[in-house]
Design a protein around this motif. Structure first.
Motif, PDB file in Angstrom:
ATOM      1  N   ALA A 159      30.834  -7.320   3.918  1.00 55.02           N
ATOM      2  CA  ALA A 159      30.573  -5.850   3.829  1.00 55.02           C
ATOM      3  C   ALA A 159      31.528  -5.144   4.702  1.00 55.02           C
ATOM      4  N   ARG A 160      31.444  -5.811   6.496  1.00 46.73           N
ATOM      5  CA  ARG A 160      32.235  -5.495   7.542  1.00 46.73           C
ATOM      6  C   ARG A 160      33.757  -4.982   6.882  1.00 46.73           C
ATOM      7  N   ARG A 161      34.536  -6.351   6.417  1.00 43.06           N
ATOM      8  CA  ARG A 161      35.897  -6.672   5.615  1.00 43.06           C
ATOM      9  C   ARG A 161      35.926  -5.678   4.595  1.00 43.06           C
ATOM     10  N   ARG A 162      35.396  -5.350   3.689  1.00 40.65           N
ATOM     11  CA  ARG A 162      35.717  -4.414   2.716  1.00 40.65           C
ATOM     12  C   ARG A 162      35.976  -3.384   2.908  1.00 40.65           C
ATOM     13  N   GLU A 163      34.509  -3.152   3.872  1.00 37.57           N
ATOM     14  CA  GLU A 163      34.480  -2.348   4.292  1.00 37.57           C
ATOM     15  C   GLU A 163      36.011  -0.867   5.068  1.00 37.57           C
ATOM     16  N   ALA A 164      36.442  -1.658   6.009  1.00 39.02           N
ATOM     17  CA  ALA A 164      37.267  -1.682   6.843  1.00 39.02           C
ATOM     18  C   ALA A 164      38.449  -1.814   6.072  1.00 39.02           C
TER      19      ALA A 164
END
Length: 538
Positions: A186-191
């Motif tokens: 989720a963190r990579r996707r949001e960034a």
């Protein structure tokens, strides 16, 4: 000897100018050569001029209209200087600089006029970054990747480390990322979706000391998975020892030690591309800023400037003038403000481009459906900014310009936004306002500007009272100001100053004796109020 074309450290002037963009300086000598090698960017010292072959010479303090400039250009030609960058001080002098150069003999280094809204320090920084970026094009290792193609760099590094890669700048903006499978944390996707690491996440990394650790080491940092944190490998990208960005690896599909070694060996691949891409972005930003200035000043056709600023020339538009209520510079808050404006523009279906001036921001918005939609959108966006996150800690002042049918008539919107902004500041208020809502403050501020520096031809009662206070340490001027502001109401003035009414009457008699003011005369009172409110002491 000039720098050689065969010297890998000497890019051509045209390569440097391509990176700088048109927002910093424009050419005044259309026939001058740009296929000349460049060695350095230097600032002219008139007392000890050191002119060298291949210099981009910033002629600070030299007016292209002056006679001394011809001698400087001749000396620069003899020394093999690649380019001269000059200023004219007053933007109205541009035409004079162009006409003086039109009559100059052919040959000699190209002459470039610094944009009047760009400082010399910013000009020097832009040219030096551009030279650094252009030089990396010649020094880049052979990878088959076009210089500045950071997405291709991310793909290459991802293949080597067997993971998913993002490349970030120092402001945690995602500049590039590798393709990835369906299983993305989720963190990579949001960034990636935001093209920026979320601000709350950046604050977490700062509080934990992770970013400080990353900036202080040349090694690969391994952060194991745990407590909701996905596994990451990170390395700082450095040029000449200075951190210029970072590479983050997620979704590791192999051994951590092998991936760390591959990342360490691959980090240098990103250096020339990151430098070059940063210089190009800076050039485009300067060009867009210049285009907005040109739109507001009417120097070029709106269609031409709009395309460079990312705006829509023929659609309804308007201007917002934004600053902090306490009069301090926006500084670090400008980035957050620009992001907020971008999000609001997306919501209202328009485009935005901003410029900073004297610590404040002017936002030009275009692409509204019609003039009514522009008026509604400008007001709604201003209110959202004024009531948005951080507005209590940093109250904003926002002048809302009148809606314009297109960018062709943008000047009126800019003027009304600036006048409304100044009126809010004058009244000591925060929040948003249109000009007609602060008409009195705008009129008083306008009169104040007209009277700035003006002094009556003879000493007035207020002048005499101010002189008495300065000599005796008294505050009778303040008493008079409060009395006039209360429309001569003794009870109200005494309460405001915490005096007994009889004490106030005694002070008012002393004021008349010392200054000669006639408190029963309307003209005398009017003159005193004008001086007290609009004409500070000389």
């Amino acid at each position: 000897m000039p720098p050689s074309h065969d010297d890998p450290g000497s890019p051509l002037l045209l390569d440097v100018l391509r990176v700088v963009g048109g927002g910093i300086a424009r050419r005044l000598t259309p026939d001058s050569r740009e296929d000349v090698p460049v060695g350095r960017v230097t600032i002219l010292d008139p007392l000890e001029p050191e002119l060298a072959a291949g210099d981009i010479l910033l002629a600070v303090g030299v007016d292209a209209r002056a006679d001394a400039f011809a001698a400087l250009r001749s000396a620069a030609d003899e020394a093999g200087v690649a380019a001269l960058v000059v200023g004219v001080g007053d933007p109205r002098g541009v035409a004079g600089a162009e006409s003086s150069l039109a009559g100059a003999p052919d040959g000699g280094p190209g002459v470039y006029l610094r944009a009047p809204w760009v400082s010399w320090s910013d000009t020097a920084a832009a040219f030096r970054m551009a030279l650094r970026g252009a030089r990396t094009q010649l020094e880049a290792p052979e990878t088959g990747i076009e210089l500045g193609d950071l997405d291709a760099v991310a793909e290459l590094i991802a293949a080597r480390v067997r993971g998913s890669v993002t490349i970030e700048d120092l402001d945690s903006q995602v500049l590039a990322y590798s393709s990835t499978g369906g299983d993305v944390d989720a963190r990579r996707r949001e960034a990636i979706l935001r093209r920026r690491v979320p601000p709350e996440r950046v604050r977490e990394l700062l509080r934990s000391g992770f970013l400080q650790w990353l900036s202080s080491t040349t090694e690969v940092v391994h952060r194991p998975a745990g407590e909701g944190e996905p596994e990451r490998l990170v390395i700082a990208v450095r040029a000449a020892g200075e951190m210029i960005g970072s590479i983050w690896v997620a979704d590791l599909r192999g051994d951590v030690e092998e991936a760390s070694a591959a990342l360490r060996d691959s980090a240098n691949l990103a250096v020339p591309h990151l430098l070059y891409a940063s210089a190009l972005r800076a050039g485009r930003l300067h060009d867009a800023t210049a285009a907005v200035h040109e739109l507001l000043s009417g120097e070029v056709p709106p269609a031409e400037a709009a395309s460079r600023a990312g705006l829509t020339a023929d659609a309804a538009a308007g201007v917002l003038r934004i600053g902090l209520a306490d009069g301090t510079r926006l500084a670090g808050a400008r980035t957050r403000l620009a992001e907020r404006l971008g999000a609001l523009a997306g919501h209202y279906g328009c485009r935005v481009s901003t410029i900073a001036d004297a610590g404040e921001v002017t936002a030009v918005l275009s692409g509204f459906r019609d003039i009514d939609a522009a008026g509604t959108g400008l007001w709604s966006m201003a209110q959202s900014l004024g009531d948005g996150p951080g507005s209590r800690e940093m109250p904003l002042v926002i002048g809302v310009g009148e809606a314009a049918p297109s960018l062709h008539t943008l000047a009126a919107s800019a003027e009304s936004a600036a006048a409304a902004f100044a009126a809010l500041r004058w009244e000591g208020r925060s929040g948003a306002a249109r000009l007609d809502e602060v008409a009195e403050g705008a009129a008083l501020h306008h009169i104040h500007r007209l009277l700035r520096g003006a002094q009556p031809p003879v000493a007035t009662p207020v002048d005499r009272l101010r002189a008495h206070d300065a000599e005796h340490g008294s505050d009778l001027t303040r008493t008079l100001d409060e009395y006039l502001a209360a429309f001569g109401n003794v009870t109200a003035t005494a309460a405001a100053l915490n005096y007994h009414p009889n004490s106030l009457r005694y002070r008012l008699n002393r004021i008349q004796e010392i200054s000669g003011i006639r408190l029963d005369d309307p003209d005398s009172r009017l003159l005193a109020q004008l001086q007290l409110r609009l004409m500070p002491p000389a």
